[in-house]
Design a protein around this motif. Structure first.
Motif, PDB file in Angstrom:
ATOM      1  N   HIS A  84       0.802  -1.219   0.000  1.00 50.62           N
ATOM      2  CA  HIS A  84       0.000   0.000   0.000  1.00 50.62           C
ATOM      3  C   HIS A  84       0.840   1.277   0.000  1.00 50.62           C
ATOM      4  O   HIS A  84       0.380   2.325  -0.454  1.00 50.62           O
ATOM      5  CB  HIS A  84      -0.938  -0.003   1.205  1.00 50.62           C
ATOM      6  CG  HIS A  84      -1.977  -1.085   1.166  1.00 50.62           C
ATOM      7  ND1 HIS A  84      -2.952  -1.155   0.188  1.00 50.62           N
ATOM      8  CD2 HIS A  84      -2.186  -2.168   1.977  1.00 50.62           C
ATOM      9  CE1 HIS A  84      -3.722  -2.211   0.392  1.00 50.62           C
ATOM     10  NE2 HIS A  84      -3.282  -2.844   1.469  1.00 50.62           N
ATOM     11  N   THR A  85       2.065   1.217   0.531  1.00 53.37           N
ATOM     12  CA  THR A  85       2.909   2.423   0.581  1.00 53.37           C
ATOM     13  C   THR A  85       3.678   2.650  -0.711  1.00 53.37           C
ATOM     14  O   THR A  85       4.410   3.630  -0.833  1.00 53.37           O
ATOM     15  CB  THR A  85       3.902   2.331   1.753  1.00 53.37           C
ATOM     16  OG1 THR A  85       4.728   1.167   1.585  1.00 53.37           O
ATOM     17  CG2 THR A  85       3.178   2.253   3.086  1.00 53.37           C
ATOM     18  N   ALA A  91       9.378   5.162  -6.737  1.00 53.90           N
ATOM     19  CA  ALA A  91       9.862   3.822  -6.400  1.00 53.90           C
ATOM     20  C   ALA A  91      11.201   3.497  -7.052  1.00 53.90           C
ATOM     21  O   ALA A  91      11.408   3.756  -8.248  1.00 53.90           O
ATOM     22  CB  ALA A  91       8.830   2.782  -6.818  1.00 53.90           C
ATOM     23  N   LYS A  92      12.098   2.955  -6.255  1.00 55.83           N
ATOM     24  CA  LYS A  92      13.396   2.490  -6.736  1.00 55.83           C
ATOM     25  C   LYS A  92      13.439   0.972  -6.666  1.00 55.83           C
ATOM     26  O   LYS A  92      12.922   0.372  -5.720  1.00 55.83           O
ATOM     27  CB  LYS A  92      14.521   3.057  -5.873  1.00 55.83           C
ATOM     28  CG  LYS A  92      14.650   4.572  -5.903  1.00 55.83           C
ATOM     29  CD  LYS A  92      15.260   5.037  -7.204  1.00 55.83           C
ATOM     30  CE  LYS A  92      15.510   6.545  -7.179  1.00 55.83           C
ATOM     31  NZ  LYS A  92      16.048   7.025  -8.472  1.00 55.83           N
ATOM     32  N   GLU A 121       8.894  -0.010 -10.708  1.00 52.41           N
ATOM     33  CA  GLU A 121       9.627   1.152 -10.178  1.00 52.41           C
ATOM     34  C   GLU A 121       9.383   2.357 -11.081  1.00 52.41           C
ATOM     35  O   GLU A 121       8.611   2.280 -12.036  1.00 52.41           O
ATOM     36  CB  GLU A 121      11.116   0.827 -10.006  1.00 52.41           C
ATOM     37  CG  GLU A 121      11.703  -0.150 -10.988  1.00 52.41           C
ATOM     38  CD  GLU A 121      12.382   0.518 -12.144  1.00 52.41           C
ATOM     39  OE1 GLU A 121      12.642   1.739 -12.058  1.00 52.41           O
ATOM     40  OE2 GLU A 121      12.651  -0.154 -13.138  1.00 52.41           O
ATOM     41  N   SER A 122      10.028   3.463 -10.771  1.00 46.48           N
ATOM     42  CA  SER A 122       9.672   4.760 -11.357  1.00 46.48           C
ATOM     43  C   SER A 122       9.896   4.862 -12.864  1.00 46.48           C
ATOM     44  O   SER A 122       9.356   5.767 -13.506  1.00 46.48           O
ATOM     45  CB  SER A 122      10.440   5.885 -10.656  1.00 46.48           C
ATOM     46  OG  SER A 122      11.838   5.696 -10.788  1.00 46.48           O
ATOM     47  N   THR A 123      10.669   3.966 -13.454  1.00 46.72           N
ATOM     48  CA  THR A 123      10.876   4.004 -14.907  1.00 46.72           C
ATOM     49  C   THR A 123       9.777   3.252 -15.656  1.00 46.72           C
ATOM     50  O   THR A 123       9.881   3.068 -16.876  1.00 46.72           O
ATOM     51  CB  THR A 123      12.243   3.386 -15.280  1.00 46.72           C
ATOM     52  OG1 THR A 123      12.241   1.994 -14.928  1.00 46.72           O
ATOM     53  CG2 THR A 123      13.381   4.086 -14.551  1.00 46.72           C
ATOM     54  N   TYR A 124       8.735   2.833 -14.961  1.00 45.56           N
ATOM     55  CA  TYR A 124       7.695   1.958 -15.522  1.00 45.56           C
ATOM     56  C   TYR A 124       7.153   2.467 -16.859  1.00 45.56           C
ATOM     57  O   TYR A 124       7.209   1.767 -17.876  1.00 45.56           O
ATOM     58  CB  TYR A 124       6.564   1.818 -14.502  1.00 45.56           C
ATOM     59  CG  TYR A 124       5.390   0.991 -14.960  1.00 45.56           C
ATOM     60  CD1 TYR A 124       5.448  -0.399 -14.956  1.00 45.56           C
ATOM     61  CD2 TYR A 124       4.199   1.595 -15.367  1.00 45.56           C
ATOM     62  CE1 TYR A 124       4.368  -1.170 -15.354  1.00 45.56           C
ATOM     63  CE2 TYR A 124       3.111   0.838 -15.770  1.00 45.56           C
ATOM     64  CZ  TYR A 124       3.198  -0.543 -15.754  1.00 45.56           C
ATOM     65  OH  TYR A 124       2.125  -1.299 -16.152  1.00 45.56           O
ATOM     66  N   VAL A 125       6.637   3.677 -16.890  1.00 45.48           N
ATOM     67  CA  VAL A 125       6.010   4.195 -18.105  1.00 45.48           C
ATOM     68  C   VAL A 125       7.043   4.380 -19.213  1.00 45.48           C
ATOM     69  O   VAL A 125       6.818   4.007 -20.373  1.00 45.48           O
ATOM     70  CB  VAL A 125       5.284   5.520 -17.810  1.00 45.48           C
ATOM     71  CG1 VAL A 125       4.736   6.131 -19.101  1.00 45.48           C
ATOM     72  CG2 VAL A 125       4.145   5.296 -16.812  1.00 45.48           C
ATOM     73  N   GLN A 428      13.720   6.854  -1.736  1.00 47.10           N
ATOM     74  CA  GLN A 428      12.299   6.886  -2.123  1.00 47.10           C
ATOM     75  C   GLN A 428      11.487   7.858  -1.282  1.00 47.10           C
ATOM     76  O   GLN A 428      10.300   8.046  -1.504  1.00 47.10           O
ATOM     77  CB  GLN A 428      11.702   5.492  -2.002  1.00 47.10           C
ATOM     78  CG  GLN A 428      12.347   4.486  -2.945  1.00 47.10           C
ATOM     79  CD  GLN A 428      11.791   3.085  -2.749  1.00 47.10           C
ATOM     80  OE1 GLN A 428      10.788   2.727  -3.358  1.00 47.10           O
ATOM     81  NE2 GLN A 428      12.418   2.298  -1.897  1.00 47.10           N
ATOM     82  N   GLY A 429      12.130   8.450  -0.280  1.00 44.61           N
ATOM     83  CA  GLY A 429      11.454   9.455   0.533  1.00 44.61           C
ATOM     84  C   GLY A 429      10.633   8.902   1.669  1.00 44.61           C
ATOM     85  O   GLY A 429       9.712   9.558   2.158  1.00 44.61           O
TER      86      GLY A 429
END
Length: 430
Positions: A84-85, A91-92, A121-125, A428-429
């Protein structure tokens, strides 16, 4: 005398416990699906077969089971825990460092962590778009099937169950981003803002358009002495070969160019695949040091041009660790084995604050099996990578996070490093 008596009593208890466990298990085991006609069985009354790791199902039985059975029950692998987080924008990937010393050619397998079978992760798109462009350019070199084997109907069954397992995993692991309607056979990808029909479509394309990972399905072919054949998949993250070149080949032929594969791994690989059960999925990683982030490149002049020279203009910031993080699991209905991996890229300078990593990688690059190092093609960056690794190691000694003269070996935290999770969460903060 007292010790022997105690041991005999203990053994008696163990034997009794094993017998009771066996009796309970056999009584609770569901009845196997009989060979019936193909009928539409309501969801609530649908018979779920027992989790036989190597059970062989007939087309009639598979049709009776229907779409989206309980794959956790079929395989014995628990479903993923909802994450959920998770935030797709920050995301890394987990920082895989699959380095080993002593370094030699092995499968280096560990047990799969069910929560991390598919890792977004953040490169998904961006990565999905890049892969789509590669598919439009290379077509059959990216996605294809091979059906010229005995029981070729299993190939389509394997493709469908892979798709079902993938979209089910995504909806369970990342419920804030994916939704699955098994009654109407519809899958929603909220990241892309797209709706996917799951009936009457190519299952491999559904997987390709939702997961930036490569998948390869292999199956035993009695026409080839039971050896495993590459029958279907999508390969969009390979450097040095393409799917069209490998489809339809047995494992030995696919890996023929890998140093020492035939001598050390050829027979054991087919033997391992033949014994792999649905409840024992595994993971492993391979790595390389590259320039930039090369995702896909066929063998040929372009690759040789890059690997054949040591470019004096390469800078430290140009160097990247490429990790292909791989998993392997048995598909429960078709009996095929699916291999998947994601290509992950990390700037080499990240090693600077990863205790012991520079020393380990330096050792492998400088002293590792030259056939394997040569196969990886690292030579073309060694003139920059080795001095960089040596400097980072010295800096870690000066900061007290690594000891001068310490024996170099596989890190205890492998495939990660000491303190990795703190850094990973910070990036990821959270």
């Amino acid at each position: 005398m007292m010790d022997n008596t105690f041991i005999h009593i203990l053994l008696g208890f163990l034997v009794t416990a094993l017998v009771l466990t066996f009796l309970i298990y056999t009584r609770r085991r569901p009845t196997p699906i009989p060979h019936t006609t193909n009928i539409d069985i309501p969801e609530k009354s649908r018979p779920i077969p027992p989790s036989y790791p190597l059970k062989s199902y007939t087309p009639t039985q598979i049709a009776a089971i229907g779409r989206f059975p309980s794959y956790a029950s079929l395989t014995g692998v628990p479903p993923p825990t909802p994450y959920h987080t998770f935030n797709i924008t920050t995301a890394k990937p987990r920082p895989y460092r699959p380095f080993r010393w002593a370094y030699h050619q092995t499968m280096a397998l560990t047990k799969l962590e069910p929560d991390w079978w598919l890792e977004l992760e953040s490169t998904y798109v961006t990565r999905l778009s890049q892969r789509q462009n590669l598919l439009e350019k290379h077509k059959e070199k990216i996605i294809d099937r091979f059906t010229d084997i005995n029981d070729n109907w299993r190939v389509e069954v394997a493709c469908t169950e892979l798709m079902e397992m993938v979209v089910e995993f995504l909806s369970l692991r990342y419920p804030q981003y994916f939704d699955l309607d098994t009654e109407n056979l519809v899958f929603w990808n909220k990241i892309l803002g797209r709706r996917f029909e799951l009936k009457g479509v190519d299952p491999l394309h559904v997987v390709f358009e939702n997961v930036p990972e490569d998948f390869a399905i292999v199956m035993p072919d009695e026409g080839k002495e039971g050896k495993y054949v590459f029958v279907a998949g999508m390969i969009c993250s390979s450097v040095g070969w393409d799917l069209q070149e490998k489809i339809g080949k047995v494992l030995g032929d696919i890996h023929a160019v890998v140093p020492e594969y035939k001598e050390k791994m050829g027979m054991s690989m087919d033997r391992y695949f033949s014994k792999l059960t649905t409840d024992k999925p595994i993971q492993r990683g391979s790595w390389d040091i590259v320039i930039g982030e090369p995702l896909f490149m066929c063998a040929g002049e372009e690759l040789q041009k890059i690997r054949g020279v040591q470019d004096p203009n390469i800078k430290e910031e140009d160097l990247t660790l490429r990790v292909d993080w791989q998993t392997l699991r048995r598909l429960p209905l078709s009996g095929g084995v699916v291999f998947n991996y994601k290509a992950l890229f990390t700037p080499l300078r990240e090693f600077g604050d990863e205790p012991g990593v520079p020393a380990l990688v330096e050792k492998v690059v400088k002293e590792g099996n030259r056939k394997i190092i040569g196969y990886k093609g690292i030579w073309h960056v060694e003139h920059v990578a080795v001095p960089m690794l040596e400097r980072m190691k010295r800096e870690q000694v000066e900061r007290g996070v690594w000891e001068e003269g310490r024996d170099v070996k596989t890190l205890e935290e492998s495939p990660f490093y000491r303190g990795w999770e703190e850094k990973w969460r910070r990036q990821q903060g959270f």
